[in-house]
Enzyme design. Structure first.
Site, PDB file in Angstrom:
ATOM      1  N   ASP A  80      -1.172  -8.892  -6.735  1.00 13.80           N
ATOM      2  CA  ASP A  80      -2.211  -7.860  -6.712  1.00 13.80           C
ATOM      3  C   ASP A  80      -3.030  -7.925  -7.999  1.00 13.80           C
ATOM      4  OD1 ASP A  80      -3.723  -5.714  -5.918  1.00 13.80           O
ATOM      5  OD2 ASP A  80      -2.140  -4.214  -6.119  1.00 13.80           O
ATOM      6  N   LYS A  81      -4.141  -7.201  -7.984  1.00 12.23           N
ATOM      7  CA  LYS A  81      -4.962  -7.048  -9.196  1.00 12.23           C
ATOM      8  C   LYS A  81      -5.262  -5.579  -9.339  1.00 12.23           C
ATOM      9  CE  LYS A  81      -8.913  -5.696  -9.056  1.00 12.23           C
ATOM     10  NZ  LYS A  81      -9.931  -4.820  -9.614  1.00 12.23           N
ATOM     11  N   HIS A  82      -5.316  -5.094 -10.561  1.00  6.03           N
ATOM     12  CA  HIS A  82      -5.659  -3.690 -10.774  1.00  6.03           C
ATOM     13  C   HIS A  82      -6.571  -3.595 -11.984  1.00  6.03           C
ATOM     14  CE1 HIS A  82      -4.658   0.492  -9.665  1.00  6.03           C
ATOM     15  NE2 HIS A  82      -5.031   0.749 -10.911  1.00  6.03           N
ATOM     16  N   SER A  83      -7.562  -2.730 -11.855  1.00  2.27           N
ATOM     17  CA  SER A  83      -8.494  -2.568 -12.973  1.00  2.27           C
ATOM     18  C   SER A  83      -8.215  -1.231 -13.651  1.00  2.27           C
ATOM     19  CB  SER A  83      -9.916  -2.609 -12.411  1.00  2.27           C
ATOM     20  OG  SER A  83     -10.767  -1.777 -13.143  1.00  2.27           O
ATOM     21  N   THR A 120     -11.442   2.653  -5.830  1.00  2.08           N
ATOM     22  CA  THR A 120     -11.467   1.792  -4.642  1.00  2.08           C
ATOM     23  C   THR A 120     -11.285   2.596  -3.349  1.00  2.08           C
ATOM     24  OG1 THR A 120     -10.644  -0.038  -5.943  1.00  2.08           O
ATOM     25  CG2 THR A 120     -10.318  -0.201  -3.573  1.00  2.08           C
ATOM     26  N   ARG A 168      -4.931  14.566 -14.508  1.00  2.00           N
ATOM     27  CA  ARG A 168      -5.599  13.946 -15.661  1.00  2.00           C
ATOM     28  C   ARG A 168      -7.098  13.861 -15.429  1.00  2.00           C
ATOM     29  NH1 ARG A 168      -3.248   8.520 -15.476  1.00  2.00           N
ATOM     30  NH2 ARG A 168      -4.596   8.037 -17.231  1.00  2.00           N
ATOM     31  N   SER A 183       0.714   4.898 -15.323  1.00  6.26           N
ATOM     32  CA  SER A 183       0.066   5.131 -14.039  1.00  6.26           C
ATOM     33  C   SER A 183      -0.144   3.810 -13.295  1.00  6.26           C
ATOM     34  CB  SER A 183      -1.273   5.837 -14.283  1.00  6.26           C
ATOM     35  OG  SER A 183      -2.052   5.839 -13.123  1.00  6.26           O
ATOM     36  N   LYS A 187       2.500   2.135 -10.084  1.00  2.41           N
ATOM     37  CA  LYS A 187       1.956   1.822  -8.750  1.00  2.41           C
ATOM     38  C   LYS A 187       2.160   0.352  -8.411  1.00  2.41           C
ATOM     39  CE  LYS A 187      -2.295   3.549  -9.225  1.00  2.41           C
ATOM     40  NZ  LYS A 187      -2.394   4.662 -10.159  1.00  2.41           N
ATOM     41  N   LYS A 188       2.007  -0.493  -9.406  1.00  4.96           N
ATOM     42  CA  LYS A 188       2.115  -1.930  -9.130  1.00  4.96           C
ATOM     43  C   LYS A 188       3.577  -2.341  -8.960  1.00  4.96           C
ATOM     44  CE  LYS A 188      -1.455  -1.637  -8.500  1.00  4.96           C
ATOM     45  NZ  LYS A 188      -2.315  -1.974  -7.365  1.00  4.96           N
TER      46      LYS A 188
HETATM   47  N1  URA Z   1      -6.165   3.333 -12.933  1.00  4.99           N
HETATM   48  C1  URA Z   1      -4.990   3.944 -12.638  1.00  4.99           C
HETATM   49  O1  URA Z   1      -4.384   3.681 -11.600  1.00  4.99           O
HETATM   50  N2  URA Z   1      -4.511   4.839 -13.506  1.00  4.99           N
HETATM   51  C2  URA Z   1      -5.126   5.137 -14.665  1.00  4.99           C
HETATM   52  O2  URA Z   1      -4.612   5.933 -15.403  1.00  4.99           O
HETATM   53  C3  URA Z   1      -6.357   4.504 -14.967  1.00  4.99           C
HETATM   54  C4  URA Z   1      -6.859   3.588 -14.076  1.00  4.99           C
END
Ligand code: URA
Length: 449
Positions: A80-83, A120, A168, A183, A187-188
């Protein structure tokens, strides 16, 4: 456990016992710690941070608040990729089908818009009918059938992060290194991944405005992933300007579709290719980034990535119509013209991101409905020349008042100066940090660098 004592200890910068922090977090999930108490705690963390043990306890509490997906038994590596979040960042919509096309399995869990940044999930939901809340069994079915699936958090997936994320967002506690680290990584880590690529944004439009801070965030996330056996690369990429030309949910989907057709703004395409190449390397389906880049370009230009996205959208209930024709359109549109001749010195992503919120395309309160139709489409890039009256951006709004507010946001965001002034901007890819990967291109394979 007395919540006020935990909050006070963090307010005073004391280190918490991991067990005490875990008890506080689970009391929050059970309703014994109130939203106002958690908001105060988050603000204390924002100012005083978390040490490594506290961070590990937060990540563990987030992961164990829900289900962890199965890593074994898939036809390809799970990657996966996460920004970390930016303005105009629609890369996930391109990357999930693109990486699947390169032979990876992409179980993508995404978030909603956070602060001034887009999310997203909000973009996907701009596609009529697209369901982002799939039960895990259905998520698995889509993943097996299409090679990628894109959902948001449910009660099954890191629900603690889901609740803290929403809190937040509306308490100005997003730009905190340990909170972002926990965070994203929680999730990842529940996705049961073999490899992960992070896109850490640097600049006014991201949460880390300086390269040094972004590098520290990347290293913290790599540290958490590496401790759990994940092959990772973090790319530091420019967010001192919006990515691509569109900001606002449906407009961004439209631009992602253009990229998937082998077209679209050059910077969006270039970043997607870089991220896809790194995904291919951490997933072990390419020996080196160059091979990944070549295959990614071919999948975009040959139509494979687009075809895969259409299958993904259909599998999740989305109705795109021919060429994206079913995307919702705002009823009001205005073209903003340049007030003078000159060169575009700056496009402030923060002004544009808040502009989208002002138009109704982002939230000021948790769980608020948003308008997917509104936003901006830029007609210029930093460094480009303009003549007086030339279009600099389109504003798409729900009402005439929204249109006026949008025009003000464009004027605030786009700075045109005399031609003699040099426009200064960050390179699109600022740095890469590779972590825990058996590296085919260098002898030093382990450890962050
Ligand atoms: N993306 C996330 O999933 N969490 C954050 O805190 C910032 C960006």
């Amino acid at each position: 456990m007395i919540p006020q004592r935990i909050i006070a200890a963090k307010r005073e910068g004391e280190a918490l016992e991991p067990a005490a922090l875990e008890a506080f977090l689970s009391a929050y999930l059970e309703g014994a710690v109130g939203e106002e108490q958690m908001a105060a705690f988050l603000m204390a963390v924002y100012f005083n941070g978390l040490n490594d043990d506290e961070l590990a306890a937060l990540v563990e509490s987030m992961i164990s608040s829900g289900t962890v997906m199965e890593r074994k038994g898939w036809p390809g590596p799970r990657v996966d990729k996460h920004s970390t979040g930016g303005v105009g960042d629609k890369t996930s919509l391109v990357l999930a089908p693109l990486a699947a096309e390169l032979g990876m399995v992409v179980p993508m869990i995404s978030g909603r818009g956070l602060g001034h940044t887009g999310g997203t999930l909000d973009k996907l939901e701009a596609i009529p009918g697209f369901r982002t809340r799939l039960p895990l069994a259905e998520f698995d079915r889509v993943l097996r059938a299409v090679g990628c699936a894109m959902i948001g958090q449910t009660e099954e997936i890191a629900p603690l992060d889901r609740r803290l994320y929403a809190l937040r967002d509306v308490t100005a506690t997003v730009p905190s290194l340990p909170l972002i680290t926990a965070s994203i990584m929680s999730k990842k880590l529940v996705e049961g991944l073999d490899g992960l690529v992070l896109d850490v944004k640097v600049g006014r439009g991201g949460f880390m405005t300086r390269t040094g801070e972004a590098r520290a965030l990347a290293r913290a996330m790599c540290g958490v992933g590496e401790a759990r056996g994940l092959a990772m690369t973090a790319i530091l990429s420019a967010m001192d300007r919006p990515l691509g030309r569109a900001a606002g949910n449906a407009l961004e989907v439209d631009e992602a579709l253009a990229c998937l057709r082998g077209d679209g703004p050059p910077e969006l395409r270039a970043l997607c290719i870089e991220l896809a190449a790194e995904m291919a390397v951490v997933g072990g389906v390419a020996a080196a980034p160059d091979e990944g880049r070549r295959r990614a370009r071919a999948a975009l230009d040959g139509g494979g990535a687009m075809e895969r996205f259409l299958r993904l959208a259909a599998a999740q209930g989305g109705r795109l119509g021919a060429g994206g024709g079913e995307l919702p359109r705002a009823p009001e549109m205005a073209v903003v013209g340049a007030e003078a001749d000159g060169v575009v010195a700056e496009i402030d992503p923060l002004a544009l991101g808040y502009g989208v919120i002002r138009l109704g395309g982002g939230r000021t309160r948790s769980a608020q409905e948003i308008d997917p139709r509104v936003g901006f489409r830029l007609a210029v890039e930093v460094g480009g020349g303009v003549g007086r009256g030339d279009p600099i951006a389109e504003v798409h709004a729900a009402t005439p008042a929204g249109l006026e507010a949008g025009v003000r946001s464009v004027r605030q965001a786009v700075r045109v100066v005399e031609e003699s002034v040099r426009a200064d901007q960050l390179p699109l890819v600022i740095d890469r940090i590779r972590c825990g990967i058996p590296s085919p291109w260098s002898a030093a394979s382990n450890g962050c660098r």
